[in-house]
Scaffold this active site. Structure first.
Site, PDB file in Angstrom:
ATOM      1  N   HIS A 165      26.568  13.029  24.003  1.00  0.00           N
ATOM      2  CA  HIS A 165      26.066  14.147  24.789  1.00  0.00           C
ATOM      3  C   HIS A 165      24.933  14.806  24.003  1.00  0.00           C
ATOM      4  CE1 HIS A 165      29.760  14.525  27.436  1.00  0.00           C
ATOM      5  NE2 HIS A 165      30.277  13.862  26.420  1.00  0.00           N
ATOM      6  N   HIS A 197      29.352   7.167  24.594  1.00  0.00           N
ATOM      7  CA  HIS A 197      28.246   8.015  25.066  1.00  0.00           C
ATOM      8  C   HIS A 197      28.115   9.219  24.154  1.00  0.00           C
ATOM      9  CE1 HIS A 197      31.952   9.137  27.161  1.00  0.00           C
ATOM     10  NE2 HIS A 197      31.502  10.369  27.195  1.00  0.00           N
TER      11      HIS A 197
HETATM   12  P1  5GP Z   1      33.510  12.610  27.804  1.00  0.00           P
HETATM   13  O1  5GP Z   1      34.512  13.670  28.160  1.00  0.00           O
HETATM   14  O2  5GP Z   1      34.039  11.214  28.034  1.00  0.00           O
HETATM   15  O3  5GP Z   1      32.909  12.802  26.440  1.00  0.00           O
HETATM   16  O4  5GP Z   1      32.307  12.846  28.788  1.00  0.00           O
HETATM   17  C1  5GP Z   1      32.158  12.179  29.986  1.00  0.00           C
HETATM   18  C2  5GP Z   1      31.000  12.829  30.699  1.00  0.00           C
HETATM   19  O5  5GP Z   1      30.615  12.007  31.748  1.00  0.00           O
HETATM   20  C3  5GP Z   1      31.346  14.196  31.289  1.00  0.00           C
HETATM   21  O6  5GP Z   1      30.497  15.200  30.739  1.00  0.00           O
HETATM   22  C4  5GP Z   1      31.143  13.998  32.777  1.00  0.00           C
HETATM   23  O7  5GP Z   1      30.570  15.126  33.414  1.00  0.00           O
HETATM   24  C5  5GP Z   1      30.226  12.810  32.829  1.00  0.00           C
HETATM   25  N1  5GP Z   1      30.398  12.004  34.017  1.00  0.00           N
HETATM   26  C6  5GP Z   1      31.575  11.605  34.576  1.00  0.00           C
HETATM   27  N2  5GP Z   1      31.345  10.861  35.660  1.00  0.00           N
HETATM   28  C7  5GP Z   1      29.996  10.779  35.800  1.00  0.00           C
HETATM   29  C8  5GP Z   1      29.151  10.136  36.753  1.00  0.00           C
HETATM   30  O8  5GP Z   1      29.592   9.473  37.686  1.00  0.00           O
HETATM   31  N3  5GP Z   1      27.812  10.277  36.581  1.00  0.00           N
HETATM   32  C9  5GP Z   1      27.292  10.979  35.536  1.00  0.00           C
HETATM   33  N4  5GP Z   1      25.957  11.055  35.461  1.00  0.00           N
HETATM   34  N5  5GP Z   1      28.056  11.604  34.625  1.00  0.00           N
HETATM   35  C10 5GP Z   1      29.397  11.497  34.749  1.00  0.00           C
END
Ligand code: 5GP
Length: 134
Positions: free
Chosen positions: A100, A98
């Site tokens: 951001h 993903h």
């Molecule tokens: P990472 O730390 O893996 O780069 O980012 C994961 C992102 O996913 C975080 O910013 C977190 O807020 C988001 N996230 C985690 N669980 C969910 C969810 O159930 N729904 C949505 N829309 N975002 C999520």
């Protein structure tokens, strides 16, 4: 077991979805850094960006540009950070690729990656990278 994001894209978990009709989808982060914080997610489930198939990677550029334009237009922010935590050691919490897209405005006080020090000896990693590139 499908990943959290696969379940969102399949509609079995709720999310604020902006687009979900191609190889890439976009939905709002549940814990936004700023209003409009969008996650850009491939339907193909893999933890790491470089593990995505070529056709999925090829579709990323136009989709990401569209996502950035939408975030800027919807929020009025003149700029965005595009961030990928590509692997657990980089802070990746959800092991499904993903990106951001985070709206930014001048002086918003949010975190920006610090610059390193000039004068670092670049030669050893440059040589290693040129070999790895082949
Ligand atoms: P990472 O730390 O893996 O780069 O980012 C994961 C992102 O996913 C975080 O910013 C977190 O807020 C988001 N996230 C985690 N669980 C969910 C969810 O159930 N729904 C949505 N829309 N975002 C999520």
């Amino acid at each position: 077991m499908p990943s959290l994001f696969s379940r969102i894209l399949a509609g079995t978990l709720p999310a604020a979805i902006v687009a979900n009709d191609g190889p890439w989808a976009a939905f709002l982060d549940i814990a936004p850094v700023a209003p409009g914080h969008l996650l850009v997610v491939p339907r193909y489930e893999a933890p790491l960006l470089a593990d995505l198939p070529p056709d999925v990677l090829a579709a990323l550029g136009p989709f990401l540009a569209r996502a950035v334009r939408a975030v800027r237009a919807a929020t009025g922010a003149p700029a965005v950070n595009i961030l990928v935590n590509d692997g657990a050691a980089a802070g990746q919490a959800v092991p499904h690729v993903h990106l951001h897209v985070i709206p930014r405005t001048t002086g918003d006080g949010r975190w920006t990656p610090p610059h390193g020090q000039t004068g670092t000896d670049l030669a050893p990693t440059l040589a290693a990278l040129r070999v790895a590139w082949r």
